[in-house]
Motif scaffolding. Structure first.
Motif, PDB file in Angstrom:
ATOM      1  N   ARG A  44       0.848  -1.197   0.000  1.00  0.00           N
ATOM      2  CA  ARG A  44       0.000   0.000   0.000  1.00  0.00           C
ATOM      3  C   ARG A  44       0.887   1.251   0.000  1.00  0.00           C
ATOM      4  O   ARG A  44       1.803   1.369   0.825  1.00  0.00           O
ATOM      5  N   LYS A  60       0.752   5.624  -0.322  1.00  0.00           N
ATOM      6  CA  LYS A  60       0.081   6.918  -0.461  1.00  0.00           C
ATOM      7  C   LYS A  60       1.135   7.884  -0.973  1.00  0.00           C
ATOM      8  O   LYS A  60       2.034   8.295  -0.229  1.00  0.00           O
ATOM      9  N   ILE A 118      -2.182  -1.356  -3.660  1.00  0.00           N
ATOM     10  CA  ILE A 118      -3.171  -0.292  -3.478  1.00  0.00           C
ATOM     11  C   ILE A 118      -2.409   1.030  -3.412  1.00  0.00           C
ATOM     12  O   ILE A 118      -1.684   1.289  -2.442  1.00  0.00           O
ATOM     13  N   TYR A 119      -2.545   1.840  -4.443  1.00  0.00           N
ATOM     14  CA  TYR A 119      -1.808   3.099  -4.526  1.00  0.00           C
ATOM     15  C   TYR A 119      -2.786   4.270  -4.551  1.00  0.00           C
ATOM     16  O   TYR A 119      -3.709   4.307  -5.369  1.00  0.00           O
ATOM     17  N   THR A 120      -2.552   5.238  -3.668  1.00  0.00           N
ATOM     18  CA  THR A 120      -3.418   6.412  -3.550  1.00  0.00           C
ATOM     19  C   THR A 120      -2.617   7.681  -3.849  1.00  0.00           C
ATOM     20  O   THR A 120      -1.454   7.796  -3.451  1.00  0.00           O
ATOM     21  N   ASP A 159      -2.641  12.236  -4.564  1.00  0.00           N
ATOM     22  CA  ASP A 159      -3.278  13.510  -4.234  1.00  0.00           C
ATOM     23  C   ASP A 159      -4.233  13.952  -5.340  1.00  0.00           C
ATOM     24  O   ASP A 159      -5.284  14.527  -5.077  1.00  0.00           O
ATOM     25  N   ASP A 205      -6.369  13.245  -9.149  1.00  0.00           N
ATOM     26  CA  ASP A 205      -7.180  12.204  -9.776  1.00  0.00           C
ATOM     27  C   ASP A 205      -6.354  11.375 -10.755  1.00  0.00           C
ATOM     28  O   ASP A 205      -5.445  11.889 -11.423  1.00  0.00           O
ATOM     29  N   SER A 208     -10.686   3.641  -8.080  1.00  0.00           N
ATOM     30  CA  SER A 208     -11.773   3.902  -7.133  1.00  0.00           C
ATOM     31  C   SER A 208     -12.733   4.961  -7.673  1.00  0.00           C
ATOM     32  O   SER A 208     -12.409   5.713  -8.597  1.00  0.00           O
ATOM     33  N   ASN A 236     -13.653   7.724  -6.377  1.00  0.00           N
ATOM     34  CA  ASN A 236     -13.173   9.104  -6.229  1.00  0.00           C
ATOM     35  C   ASN A 236     -11.935   9.388  -7.080  1.00  0.00           C
ATOM     36  O   ASN A 236     -11.392  10.493  -7.052  1.00  0.00           O
ATOM     37  N   LYS A 237     -11.491   8.374  -7.825  1.00  0.00           N
ATOM     38  CA  LYS A 237     -10.372   8.480  -8.775  1.00  0.00           C
ATOM     39  C   LYS A 237      -9.021   8.784  -8.119  1.00  0.00           C
ATOM     40  O   LYS A 237      -8.074   9.190  -8.790  1.00  0.00           O
ATOM     41  N   LYS A 238      -8.920   8.533  -6.828  1.00  0.00           N
ATOM     42  CA  LYS A 238      -7.665   8.797  -6.114  1.00  0.00           C
ATOM     43  C   LYS A 238      -6.832   7.533  -5.895  1.00  0.00           C
ATOM     44  O   LYS A 238      -5.639   7.624  -5.618  1.00  0.00           O
ATOM     45  N   THR A 239      -7.455   6.368  -6.001  1.00  0.00           N
ATOM     46  CA  THR A 239      -6.793   5.111  -5.648  1.00  0.00           C
ATOM     47  C   THR A 239      -6.914   4.088  -6.771  1.00  0.00           C
ATOM     48  O   THR A 239      -7.963   3.978  -7.406  1.00  0.00           O
TER      49      THR A 239
END
Length: 210
Positions: free
Chosen positions: A22, A24, A162-164, A166, A168, A180, A182-185
């Motif tokens: 994971r 972020k 799983i990469y998130t 800042d 989109d 996802s 919300n297009k962040k992940t």
């Protein structure tokens, strides 16, 4: 990760597991990295294997040895420039092992993964303001894939990323990955058996909106 994968594959002789990476990742190329190895679905078999110390002639590290290996890793990567807040966790009730850290640059993160893999100058991550790329290289013993008796277990075991971000996500290069709502992940999951045959299945280039 080489020792970590070797440990997982030893326990695979008697149990299934999931490895989750994971990240972020921030616009300034810093971020938080977490690697989790989860044997909770077969914790009883895992506990038995560790208690026996050997399965099918393969030595299984005991709880003290596992803890020591994680402590050694923490000590090594804490000395890498650009790496901070290194945490290792062990849960010997459910057999879940976690490594967490913060990185200032992808160069520093690459050095961490090279420390895990016992590699030098290998590039695992690249990125800029427009994209982020994962170049997968998993040092898993190839002999496992040649053993038909292990195929079913390998197919049950999985690797997840799983990469998130800042900003989109506009697109991904890996057709099996999912973005996802919300297009962040971005989420990607493959069976261990498939990745053993082809590490590139975990490769992914994520394009970010400007």
């Amino acid at each position: 990760m080489k020792k970590l994968f070797a440990f997982c594959c030893c326990l695979l002789l008697s149990s299934c597991f999931e490895i989750t990476e994971r990240i972020k990742h921030h616009d300034d190329q810093s971020g938080e990295y977490t690697l989790m190895v989860d044997f909770s679905q077969s914790w009883l078999k895992t506990k038995s294997a560790i208690w026996l110390e050997e399965v099918d002639g393969v030595k299984i590290p005991n709880e003290q040895e596992i803890t020591q290996k994680l402590d050694d890793f923490k000590s090594k990567v804490s000395k890498i420039g650009g790496i901070s807040n290194v945490i290792t966790k062990t849960n010997f009730d459910k057999y879940i092992f976690i490594i967490k850290l913060d990185y200032k640059t992808l160069k520093a993160l690459n050095e961490v993964v090279n420390t895990l893999n016992k590699q030098k100058n290998q590039i695992h991550f690249t990125g800029d303001s427009k994209s982020f790329e994962r170049i997968a290289s998993y040092p898993i013993p190839e002999k496992l894939i040649k053993d038909e008796k292990k195929k079913e277990d390998l197919e049950k075991a999985s690797i997840v990323s799983i990469y998130t971000f800042d900003r989109d996500i506009s697109a991904t290069s890996n057709g099996n990955s999912k973005i996802s709502k919300n297009k962040k992940t971005v989420f990607l999951k493959q069976s261990m058996y498939s990745v053993l045959k082809k590490s590139a299945l975990m490769n992914n280039t994520i394009k970010l909106n400007q």
